[in-house]
Design an enzyme around this catalytic site. Structure first.
Site, PDB file in Angstrom:
ATOM      1  N   GLU A   8       9.671  -4.598  10.191  1.00 40.95           N
ATOM      2  CA  GLU A   8      10.047  -3.046   9.507  1.00 40.95           C
ATOM      3  C   GLU A   8      10.697  -2.341  10.644  1.00 40.95           C
ATOM      4  O   GLU A   8       9.997  -1.991  11.645  1.00 40.95           O
ATOM      5  CB  GLU A   8       8.628  -2.423   8.822  1.00 40.95           C
ATOM      6  CG  GLU A   8       9.018  -1.287   8.220  1.00 40.95           C
ATOM      7  CD  GLU A   8       7.950  -0.381   7.277  1.00 40.95           C
ATOM      8  OE1 GLU A   8       6.779  -1.132   6.956  1.00 40.95           O
ATOM      9  OE2 GLU A   8       8.096   0.601   6.712  1.00 40.95           O
ATOM     10  N   ASP A  15      -1.104  -6.107   0.068  1.00 40.62           N
ATOM     11  CA  ASP A  15      -1.407  -5.569   1.373  1.00 40.62           C
ATOM     12  C   ASP A  15      -2.837  -5.370   1.322  1.00 40.62           C
ATOM     13  O   ASP A  15      -3.354  -4.815   0.522  1.00 40.62           O
ATOM     14  CB  ASP A  15      -0.854  -4.018   1.298  1.00 40.62           C
ATOM     15  CG  ASP A  15       0.545  -4.058   2.054  1.00 40.62           C
ATOM     16  OD1 ASP A  15       0.751  -5.095   2.832  1.00 40.62           O
ATOM     17  OD2 ASP A  15       1.239  -3.285   1.901  1.00 40.62           O
ATOM     18  N   ASP A  52       0.927  -1.314  -0.033  1.00 45.97           N
ATOM     19  CA  ASP A  52       0.040  -0.071  -0.089  1.00 45.97           C
ATOM     20  C   ASP A  52       0.881   1.161   0.001  1.00 45.97           C
ATOM     21  O   ASP A  52       0.426   2.535   0.039  1.00 45.97           O
ATOM     22  CB  ASP A  52      -1.058   0.024   0.989  1.00 45.97           C
ATOM     23  CG  ASP A  52      -0.431   0.034   2.471  1.00 45.97           C
ATOM     24  OD1 ASP A  52       0.917  -0.097   2.613  1.00 45.97           O
ATOM     25  OD2 ASP A  52      -1.144   0.022   3.544  1.00 45.97           O
ATOM     26  N   SER A  53       2.378   1.111   0.060  1.00 48.04           N
ATOM     27  CA  SER A  53       3.291   2.352  -0.223  1.00 48.04           C
ATOM     28  C   SER A  53       3.032   2.721  -1.682  1.00 48.04           C
ATOM     29  O   SER A  53       3.065   3.965  -1.953  1.00 48.04           O
ATOM     30  CB  SER A  53       4.692   1.689  -0.251  1.00 48.04           C
ATOM     31  OG  SER A  53       4.831   0.507  -1.141  1.00 48.04           O
ATOM     32  N   LYS A 100      -1.253  -9.241   3.066  1.00 51.01           N
ATOM     33  CA  LYS A 100      -0.661  -8.837   4.402  1.00 51.01           C
ATOM     34  C   LYS A 100      -1.173  -7.831   5.097  1.00 51.01           C
ATOM     35  O   LYS A 100      -1.898  -6.979   4.639  1.00 51.01           O
ATOM     36  CB  LYS A 100       0.675  -8.417   3.954  1.00 51.01           C
ATOM     37  CG  LYS A 100       1.632  -7.685   4.865  1.00 51.01           C
ATOM     38  CD  LYS A 100       3.133  -7.198   4.418  1.00 51.01           C
ATOM     39  CE  LYS A 100       3.302  -5.980   3.796  1.00 51.01           C
ATOM     40  NZ  LYS A 100       2.800  -4.673   4.394  1.00 51.01           N
ATOM     41  N   GLU A 123      -1.164  -5.182   8.855  1.00 50.92           N
ATOM     42  CA  GLU A 123      -0.551  -4.923   9.929  1.00 50.92           C
ATOM     43  C   GLU A 123      -1.102  -5.275  11.509  1.00 50.92           C
ATOM     44  O   GLU A 123      -1.972  -5.107  11.749  1.00 50.92           O
ATOM     45  CB  GLU A 123      -0.081  -3.225   9.813  1.00 50.92           C
ATOM     46  CG  GLU A 123       0.406  -2.792   8.450  1.00 50.92           C
ATOM     47  CD  GLU A 123       0.689  -1.434   8.175  1.00 50.92           C
ATOM     48  OE1 GLU A 123       0.437  -0.650   9.112  1.00 50.92           O
ATOM     49  OE2 GLU A 123       1.046  -0.827   7.130  1.00 50.92           O
TER      50      GLU A 123
HETATM   51  O1  KIV Z   1       3.524  -1.017   1.507  1.00 44.26           O
HETATM   52  C1  KIV Z   1       4.849  -1.577   1.470  1.00 44.26           C
HETATM   53  O2  KIV Z   1       5.320  -1.149   0.747  1.00 44.26           O
HETATM   54  C2  KIV Z   1       5.052  -2.504   2.554  1.00 44.26           C
HETATM   55  C3  KIV Z   1       6.675  -2.326   2.942  1.00 44.26           C
HETATM   56  C4  KIV Z   1       7.350  -1.228   3.393  1.00 44.26           C
HETATM   57  C5  KIV Z   1       7.102  -3.775   3.578  1.00 44.26           C
HETATM   58  O3  KIV Z   1       4.335  -2.871   3.473  1.00 44.26           O
END
Ligand code: KIV
Length: 269
Positions: A187, A91, A52-53, A120, A122
């Site tokens: 992280e 994510d 989600d970056s 994924k 958090e």
């Molecule tokens: O969203 C993302 O790119 C991430 C990485 C920083 C692990 O979760």
């Protein structure tokens, strides 16, 4: 087309576990579109994370919070269409997994519409992880710095420097494995803590700013290609500096992680 048509070509979670057991480092980068997905795949990257970056590096927001489940499903599909071998993790975006039922509905979109092999999420949401795994949805945990909690934490800071906080992260990691997660991303935590967690877990641990003892490494693609506006985080490295193009930079990263040359002390807390 047979029932098992896809299985020989694409990496599975069993392959990633076997890499941990064999001591082979797992390489991972983020990608959000088909062109980079194919390039990473050809370079041999083991895991492509549709992070989600993308909210920051693709959409131009100043955090990951505005990213929606539709955004994630769309970009996951772009990535999963174009790779052959790499394992694809997507994510779960902010506020999309508050309850097990909500998480199931949203994770199903990432897998059905997005073609992801794993989702994924958090934090130590063990009730959600347990429920998703029961429903056949593989889960990757994410501990340490949690970008979706940036407003609660008050910034992007290293986590687990204090003994009590380190102990909590270790306990959460064990609980996430116990709940059935198949991977864990750590992280921005001190290298010693990451090493202890990696040793104590049977599932592969992928680090970002977590030192070299993790079972694998992940970076945000645009950071390591040096195309992110603003400062590159300390834990990242500009792999374009000595490379003969983008593909060469990704191969250099892949080899540096496999050989244990990245991350070095200067990328570590
Ligand atoms: O969203 C993302 O790119 C991430 C990485 C920083 C692990 O979760």
């Amino acid at each position: 087309m047979t029932l098992y048509a896809d299985t020989p070509k694409t990496l599975s979670i069993a392959d990633l576990r076997a890499m941990k057991q064999a001591g082979e480092k797992i390489t991972s980068l983020t990608a959000y579109d088909a062109s980079f997905s194919a390039l990473l795949d050809l370079a041999g990257i083991d895991v492509i994370l549709v992070g989600d970056s993308l909210g920051m590096v693709v959409q131009g927001h100043n955090s990951t919070l505005p990213v929606t489940i539709q955004d994630m499903a769309y970009h996951s599909r772009c990535v999963s269409n174009a790779r052959k071998r790499a394992f694809v993790v997507a994510d779960m975006p902010f506020a999309s997994y508050a309850t097990p039922a909500q998480a199931l509905n949203n994770a199903a979109q990432l897998m059905q519409a997005g073609g992801a092999q794993m989702v994924k999420l958090e934090g130590a949401k063990t009730d959600v992880i347990e429920f998703l795994v029961e429903q056949g949805i593989p889960v990757c945990g994410h501990l340490g710095l949690l970008p979706q909690s940036v407003n609660r934490i008050g910034g992007y800071k290293v986590q687990g420097r204090e003994p009590a906080q380190a102990q909590k992260i270790l306990e959460d990691a064990l609980a996430i494995e116990q709940a059935g997660a198949g991977l864990l991303v750590l992280e921005c935590v001190p290298a010693l803590l990451a090493a202890e967690i990696t040793q104590n877990l049977t599932i592969p641990v992928i680090g970002i700013g977590a030192g070299s003892a993790c079972d694998g490494q992940v970076l945000v693609l645009y950071d390591m290609l040096n195309i992110t506006a603003g400062n590159r985080p300390r834990f990242s490295k500009n792999f374009m500096a000595e490379a003969d193009g983008v593909s060469d930079a990704v191969k250099r990263y892949h080899h540096a992680v496999k050989n244990g040359q990245f991350p070095a002390a200067e990328h570590t807390y």
